[in-house]
Design a protein around this motif. Structure first.
Motif, PDB file in Angstrom:
ATOM      1  N   THR A  19       0.839  -1.202   0.000  1.00  0.00           N
ATOM      2  CA  THR A  19       0.000   0.000   0.000  1.00  0.00           C
ATOM      3  C   THR A  19       0.872   1.250   0.000  1.00  0.00           C
ATOM      4  OG1 THR A  19      -0.159  -0.229   2.412  1.00  0.00           O
ATOM      5  CG2 THR A  19      -2.011  -1.033   1.114  1.00  0.00           C
ATOM      6  N   VAL A  20       0.672   2.084  -0.982  1.00  0.00           N
ATOM      7  CA  VAL A  20       1.385   3.352  -1.105  1.00  0.00           C
ATOM      8  C   VAL A  20       0.432   4.471  -0.713  1.00  0.00           C
ATOM      9  CG1 VAL A  20       2.382   4.968  -2.772  1.00  0.00           C
ATOM     10  CG2 VAL A  20       3.044   2.556  -2.812  1.00  0.00           C
ATOM     11  N   ARG A  21       0.820   5.268   0.293  1.00  0.00           N
ATOM     12  CA  ARG A  21      -0.071   6.299   0.839  1.00  0.00           C
ATOM     13  C   ARG A  21       0.186   7.687   0.266  1.00  0.00           C
ATOM     14  NH1 ARG A  21       1.854   4.772   6.808  1.00  0.00           N
ATOM     15  NH2 ARG A  21       3.787   4.891   5.583  1.00  0.00           N
ATOM     16  N   GLY A  22       1.256   7.853  -0.469  1.00  0.00           N
ATOM     17  CA  GLY A  22       1.594   9.180  -0.982  1.00  0.00           C
ATOM     18  C   GLY A  22       2.993   9.175  -1.537  1.00  0.00           C
ATOM     19  N   ASN A  23       3.513  10.352  -1.812  1.00  0.00           N
ATOM     20  CA  ASN A  23       4.796  10.441  -2.498  1.00  0.00           C
ATOM     21  C   ASN A  23       5.958   9.874  -1.697  1.00  0.00           C
ATOM     22  OD1 ASN A  23       4.286  11.411  -5.099  1.00  0.00           O
ATOM     23  ND2 ASN A  23       3.913  13.476  -4.310  1.00  0.00           N
ATOM     24  N   ASP A  66      13.301   5.161 -12.808  1.00  0.00           N
ATOM     25  CA  ASP A  66      12.389   5.748 -13.791  1.00  0.00           C
ATOM     26  C   ASP A  66      11.031   6.065 -13.174  1.00  0.00           C
ATOM     27  OD1 ASP A  66      12.122   2.959 -13.495  1.00  0.00           O
ATOM     28  OD2 ASP A  66      10.959   2.835 -15.348  1.00  0.00           O
ATOM     29  N   TRP A  67      10.612   5.262 -12.192  1.00  0.00           N
ATOM     30  CA  TRP A  67       9.339   5.542 -11.530  1.00  0.00           C
ATOM     31  C   TRP A  67       9.398   6.877 -10.786  1.00  0.00           C
ATOM     32  CZ3 TRP A  67       7.236   0.526  -8.807  1.00  0.00           C
ATOM     33  CH2 TRP A  67       6.856  -0.404  -9.800  1.00  0.00           C
ATOM     34  N   ALA A  68      10.532   7.161 -10.188  1.00  0.00           N
ATOM     35  CA  ALA A  68      10.645   8.352  -9.354  1.00  0.00           C
ATOM     36  C   ALA A  68      10.862   9.627 -10.156  1.00  0.00           C
ATOM     37  CB  ALA A  68      11.791   8.174  -8.357  1.00  0.00           C
ATOM     38  N   THR A  69      11.312   9.503 -11.406  1.00  0.00           N
ATOM     39  CA  THR A  69      11.706  10.699 -12.154  1.00  0.00           C
ATOM     40  C   THR A  69      10.836  11.021 -13.355  1.00  0.00           C
ATOM     41  OG1 THR A  69      13.271   9.369 -13.458  1.00  0.00           O
ATOM     42  CG2 THR A  69      14.121  10.443 -11.461  1.00  0.00           C
ATOM     43  N   LEU A  70      10.229  10.008 -13.978  1.00  0.00           N
ATOM     44  CA  LEU A  70       9.432  10.304 -15.161  1.00  0.00           C
ATOM     45  C   LEU A  70       8.206  11.125 -14.787  1.00  0.00           C
ATOM     46  CD1 LEU A  70       9.547   6.927 -17.095  1.00  0.00           C
ATOM     47  CD2 LEU A  70      10.723   9.045 -17.660  1.00  0.00           C
ATOM     48  N   TRP A 116       5.818   6.314  -2.236  1.00  0.00           N
ATOM     49  CA  TRP A 116       6.120   6.066  -3.649  1.00  0.00           C
ATOM     50  C   TRP A 116       7.614   6.135  -3.918  1.00  0.00           C
ATOM     51  CZ3 TRP A 116       4.857   3.931  -7.881  1.00  0.00           C
ATOM     52  CH2 TRP A 116       5.364   4.350  -9.102  1.00  0.00           C
ATOM     53  N   GLN A 117       8.267   7.124  -3.353  1.00  0.00           N
ATOM     54  CA  GLN A 117       9.717   7.232  -3.518  1.00  0.00           C
ATOM     55  C   GLN A 117      10.412   6.041  -2.865  1.00  0.00           C
ATOM     56  OE1 GLN A 117      11.278   9.519  -5.336  1.00  0.00           O
ATOM     57  NE2 GLN A 117       9.384  10.598  -5.843  1.00  0.00           N
TER      58      GLN A 117
END
Length: 794
Positions: free
Chosen positions: A619-623, A637-641, A626-627
C-alpha cells in the motif's frame, strides 16, 4: 442530589480529562471517551498539523475530532512548559503516538504516577518490528482476516472501510478505560504499550477466539486453505427488488423454514436438521432460490419474522440510512465539530440510561468500594452476572473476568448458549475455552418460580448484570432495570442486541451476518468487478468490537458509581457499531464525497507471490511511500518520469505499475518481499493464516499468544496473554472455562450462603442444573477424572 448534579452524573465520564496527542490515523481512538462525557483535549503540535491529502482524509480527521477540545501549544518554551504542567495535572489518561513527533515537545518525565500514559503505535515499541509501517490492509494481512475474506477460486479481498483500524481502536479504548477505572480505584496509574496489530488481532475477528455457533466448536485454524464457497454459511438469494440473506443455524430454524416452504416432501427427512446436510444440498438451495425469486424484500422480512426464520434484506449504506428504523432510533444526528461546523453523523455507539425513568435514584446512594482491588486485578471484589450468549455476550464478560471480576455465567440446559454447540459431548471447544476463561458457570432455570427468585437474590448481590437477549426478554422474565434497581440501586446493567433495544427492527432475530446485510456492509464487501460476490460469509464482525463497547460502558458506569453511588444502564446496537465505523463515509455521502472505495494511491492492493495461495499486500499512501517503493525496486524511472510524478499520474498508470510489482514479488516470495519493502519504509505484509500467527516473528517477540491446556480438551487452547502490555498487569489469569453448571453449587454457597441440603433439593427439582455437587468437587480436586466425566455425560 440537585437536578444539575443529576444531569451531570448522567454522563458517566463527566470530570475525566483525557489528553490526546495522537495523529490522524488513530486519533478516533479517544472519541468514545468524549461521547461518554469526558473532556478530551486534543493537543496539536507546534506549527499545526499536516494538511489533509484529499477531502476523504479531511473528513476522517474531522469526524475523529468530534466532541473534542482542540488546543494549540504556544511557541514560547516557558509558556509551553506551563501549559503542559497544567494539562498533565488534570489528566487521568494521556495518549501519545510512537514515534513521538519532536514538534510535540512532550515532557514524558512530567506525567504524574497517578496518571495512565498509553503509547499507541502500529507494532509496539522496543521490538524488531517497532518501526514497520502499517495501513488497514497491512493489519488485515497480519491478523489473518485477509485469508478469510473473499470467495473460492479468487484472490483474497481487502475488506471495505477501515475495519482493522476501527476494531483495533475499540480495543485500545477498552484498555484505556480499564486503566482509568483502576487508577481511580487504586490511586496508581499505568504505563501501557498499545500496538494496533495486537488490537486488530484481538478485536476484529480473532481466529483463536470465541466463534459463532455455525462452527460447531471447531477451531477456525482448521478452515481449509483458500476462501469459502459463496453463501457457504449464510446464503444470499435474489428476490424481486434485490437480495435477501438467510441465517438457518438451529434445527428449529430449519423446521420453521421448512414449513414456510410448504413442507415439501423431498426435504422432510430428519437429515436436513443438520447444517452440513443443508449446505451440501443443491436441490434445497434451488428450491429456496425459486421460493424467494418473485417476492419483495420487505414482504420476505415480514413473513420470515412471522415464521421464525432469521432473514434480512441486503441493503446499501444509503438504503440503510433511509430506513424507518435508523430514523426512529435517532442514529444520525447533527454533531458540532471543534471548528464550529456541524455535520450529520452517527451520534455514538453507547446509549447511557435509556432504560432509566422513574426508577433512577434521585439521591446519593451509599456505596462501598469493592475490597481487594489492585492495579494488577482492578475488578477483584466485583460481582458480575453474565446472561450473555454467543460471541458478544461471551467476550464482554470475559474481558471483565480477565481483570479479576467474579463473573457468573448463567446458563440453561433447555436453551444452551450457541457456542456450547460442539462436536464434543462436554459442550466445550477451543474457542469456547478461550472466550470463557476465568468465569464460573451457574445452571439455573429462569422460567421456574424458584429460579426467578434465586436470580433476584443474586441480582441484589451483583454489581453488574450483562445481557444480549432479544429485546424484551429481560422484561418478560421480570428482570428489567426498574425491577432490579428497586432491589439494588447501585447495579449497572448493560445490554447488547443486533438492532437496538427499540425501534421498528428491535424484535428482529439478529445474527452478525444479518446485521451486516441490513447495514450496508455486505453489499460493500464484494469484488470491484463482481457486485454479487458477497465475501463476508465466514467473518465474525462486529461481535468482538461490540463486546469491547459493552466493556467500556460497564467500566464507565462503574467509574460514575465511584463518584456518585448510582448505578445505571447502557445499550449497545451491533448495527450502530458498524455505522459508527463508517461515520466518515456517512458524512461524505451528505457532502458529495462518494469515492470511498477508490485506492488512496497506487499501487494499493493484494499481489500474488510464489507458492500455493501466497499473497502480499502493498500500500502506497503518498509520495514518500512512492519514492521508497521506487528505491526498493531500483526503479529510478518511476521516481523521475513526469507521468509517475504525482498520485493522479500513478493511478493512470496503475496497471503497468502493478504488473511490474507483481513480477518483483513473484521473484522474492511473500515473506522476503514484505521484509524488503518494510525495511525500505513501504507498508507491506504477507497474508498470514490463523495457524501462522503463533510462529510469526512479531507475535513471538511480542509474546501475545500463550498455549493453555484445558483439563477436558485434548487440543491446546491458544489465547492472548494480555489485553495490552502494561507496567501493572503481566500475564492475565487463565482459569479454565467451565462446563455447563460446573460451579452451580459453589455459586449458591458463595453468593447466597445456601446450605448443602437446600442446594441438593434445588438440583433434585431441576431449578439448579449442570454438574452435581459431588462431580463438581471431583473435577475441582482432580480426583476420579474419568469417573466424573462418565457421570457428566450420562
Amino acid at each position: 442530589m440537585a437536578p444539575a448534579a443529576e444531569a451531570s452524573a448522567s454522563r458517566p465520564l463527566e470530570g475525566v480529562v483525557v489528553l490526546d496527542l495522537l495523529d490522524g490515523t488513530v486519533k478516533a481512538l479517544s472519541r468514545p471517551y468524549a461521547d461518554l462525557g469526558a473532556r478530551v483535549i486534543r493537543v496539536r503540535p507546534l506549527g499545526g498539523e499536516r494538511a489533509a491529502g484529499d477531502r476523504r482524509e479531511a473528513i476522517i480527521h474531522a469526524v475523529a475530532d468530534a466532541g473534542k477540545e482542540l488546543v494549540t501549544l504556544p511557541h514560547e518554551p516557558g509558556e509551553r512548559s506551563a501549559q503542559w504542567r497544567e494539562m498533565l495535572e488534570q489528566a487521568e489518561l494521556v495518549l501519545v503516538p510512537y514515534p513521538r513527533p519532536t514538534e510535540l515537545d512532550f515532557p514524558n518525565e512530567a506525567v504524574p504516577e497517578r496518571c495512565v500514559l498509553m503509547t499507541v503505535s502500529m507494532f509496539g515499541t522496543g521490538n524488531a518490528y517497532a518501526d514497520w509501517q502499517a495501513t488497514d490492509p497491512v493489519l488485515h494481512a497480519l491478523s489473518s482476516e485477509l485469508s478469510r475474506s473473499g470467495v473460492a477460486g479468487r484472490e483474497p479481498l481487502l475488506p471495505p472501510g477501515r475495519l482493522a483500524f476501527d476494531c483495533a481502536m475499540t480495543q485500545a479504548a477498552y484498555v484505556g478505560m480499564a486503566a482509568i477505572y483502576a487508577a481511580q480505584l487504586t490511586g496508581r496509574g499505568d504505563r501501557i504499550d498499545f500496538s494496533m496489530l495486537d488490537g486488530a488481532v484481538q478485536a476484529l475477528d480473532p481466529g483463536f477466539g470465541l466463534a459463532g455457533s455455525a462452527t460447531l466448536g471447531r477451531s477456525a485454524k482448521l478452515l481449509p486453505p483458500g476462501r469459502p464457497v459463496p453463501g457457504m454459511l449464510y446464503p444470499i438469494f435474489p428476490c424481486a427488488d434485490g437480495q435477501v440473506r438467510v441465517c438457518l443455524l438451529a434445527p428449529r430454524q430449519w423446521q420453521n423454514m421448512f414449513r414456510w416452504l410448504g413442507s415439501p416432501a423431498q426435504f422432510a427427512s430428519a437429515d436436513f436438521n443438520s447444517l452440513e446436510v443443508r449446505q451440501q444440498s443443491g436441490a434445497l438451495t434451488q428450491a429456496m432460490a425459486e421460493f424467494f425469486r418473485d417476492r419483495r424484500k420487505a414482504d420476505l422480512e415480514q413473513e420470515g419474522a412471522e415464521h421464525g426464520v432469521p432473514i434480512a434484506g441486503v441493503l446499501s449504506l444509503a438504503e440503510c440510512l433511509a430506513t424507518d428504523h435508523v430514523t426512529a432510533r435517532g442514529v444520525i444526528g447533527e454533531v458540532e465539530l471543534p471548528d464550529g461546523h456541524k455535520v450529520r453523523m452517527p451520534r455514538g455507539v453507547i446509549g447511557i440510561d435509556r432504560h432509566v425513568h422513574s426508577a433512577a435514584p434521585t439521591r446519593h446512594v451509599p456505596f462501598s468500594r469493592p475490597d481487594g482491588a489492585t492495579p494488577a486485578q482492578p475488578l477483584v471484589g466485583l460481582k458480575v452476572i453474565d446472561l450473555g450468549v454467543i460471541v458478544v455476550g461471551g467476550e464482554q464478560s470475559r474481558l471483565l473476568a480477565d481483570l479479576g471480576a467474579d463473573v457468573i455465567k448463567v446458563e440453561s440446559a433447555s436453551f444452551p448458549d450457541g457456542t456450547r454447540h460442539s462436536y464434543l459431548p462436554t459442550g466445550l471447544s477451543v474457542g469456547f475455552a478461550a472466550g470463557h476463561r476465568n468465569k464460573r458457570s451457574l445452571g439455573l432455570d429462569l422460567r421456574h418460580p424458584e429460579g426467578k427468585a434465586l436470580f433476584l437474590r443474586l441480582a441484589d448481590e451483583a454489581d453488574v448484570i450483562l445481557s444480549n437477549f432479544k429485546p424484551g426478554t429481560m422484561e418478560s422474565l421480570g428482570f428489567d432495570y426498574a425491577a432490579i434497581n428497586a432491589l439494588n440501586p447501585g447495579v449497572v446493567m448493560v445490554d447488547s442486541s443486533a438492532f437496538g433495544a427499540d425501534g421498528p427492527w428491535a424484535g428482529r432475530m439478529g445474527y452478525g451476518p444479518l446485521v451486516r446485510a441490513a447495514s450496508g456492509l455486505t453489499r460493500k464487501w464484494c469484488y470491484p468487478d463482481d457486485a454479487e460476490a458477497f465475501s463476508d460469509s465466514v467473518t465474525i464482525y462486529p461481535d468482538h468490537a461490540a463486546a469491547r463497547y459493552g466493556a467500556i460502558a460497564t467500566l464507565a458506569l462503574l467509574a460514575r458509581r465511584l463518584r456518585t453511588g448510582r448505578g445505571g444502564t447502557a445499550s449497545i446496537s451491533q448495527m450502530e457499531v458498524m455505522l459508527d465505523h463508517f461515520a466518515p463515509e456517512i458524512v461524505g455521502l451528505a457532502n458529495g464525497v462518494d469515492d470511498w472505495d477508490a485506492p488512496s494511491d497506487a499501487p494499493w492492493g493484494v499481489f500474488p507471490a510464489s507458492g500455493d495461495d501466497e499473497w502480499c499486500v502493498v500500500t502506497v499512501r503518498g509520495n514518500r511511500d512512492w519514492q521508497a517503493l521506487s528505491r526498493v525496486l531500483c526503479r529510478d524511472d518511476w521516481a523521475t518520469l513526469p507521468q509517475y510524478a504525482d498520485r493522479y499520474g500513478r493511478l493512470l498508470n496503475r496497471a503497468a505499475i502493478e504488473c511490474d510489482l507483481t513480477e518483483w514479488i513473484g521473484r522474492q516470495g511473500s515473506d522476503a518481499a514484505m521484509r524488503r519493502l518494510q525495511a525500505g519504509g513501504v507498508p507491506a505484509a504477507r497474508m498470514l493464516r490463523i495457524a501462522d500467527l503463533p510462529e510469526f516473528g512479531y507475535f513471538r517477540e511480542r509474546g501475545l499468544f500463550r498455549a493453555e491446556q484445558h483439563p477436558h480438551l485434548a487440543e491446546e487452547v491458544l489465547a492472548e496473554r494480555f489485553h495490552a502490555p502494561s507496567s501493572n498487569i503481566a500475564d492475565l489469569p487463565a482459569t479454565p472455562a467451565p462446563l455447563m453448571g460446573e460451579n452451580s453449587a459453589e455459586v449458591m454457597r458463595d453468593w447466597l450462603a445456601l446450605p448443602p441440603d437446600e442446594i441438593e433439593r434445588l438440583f433434585a427439582s431441576n431449578v439448579l442444573q449442570g454438574v452435581a455437587p459431588e462431580i463438581a468437587r471431583m473435577l475441582a480436586e482432580g480426583e476420579g477424572r474419568g469417573e466424573a466425566m462418565v457421570s457428566l455425560k450420562t
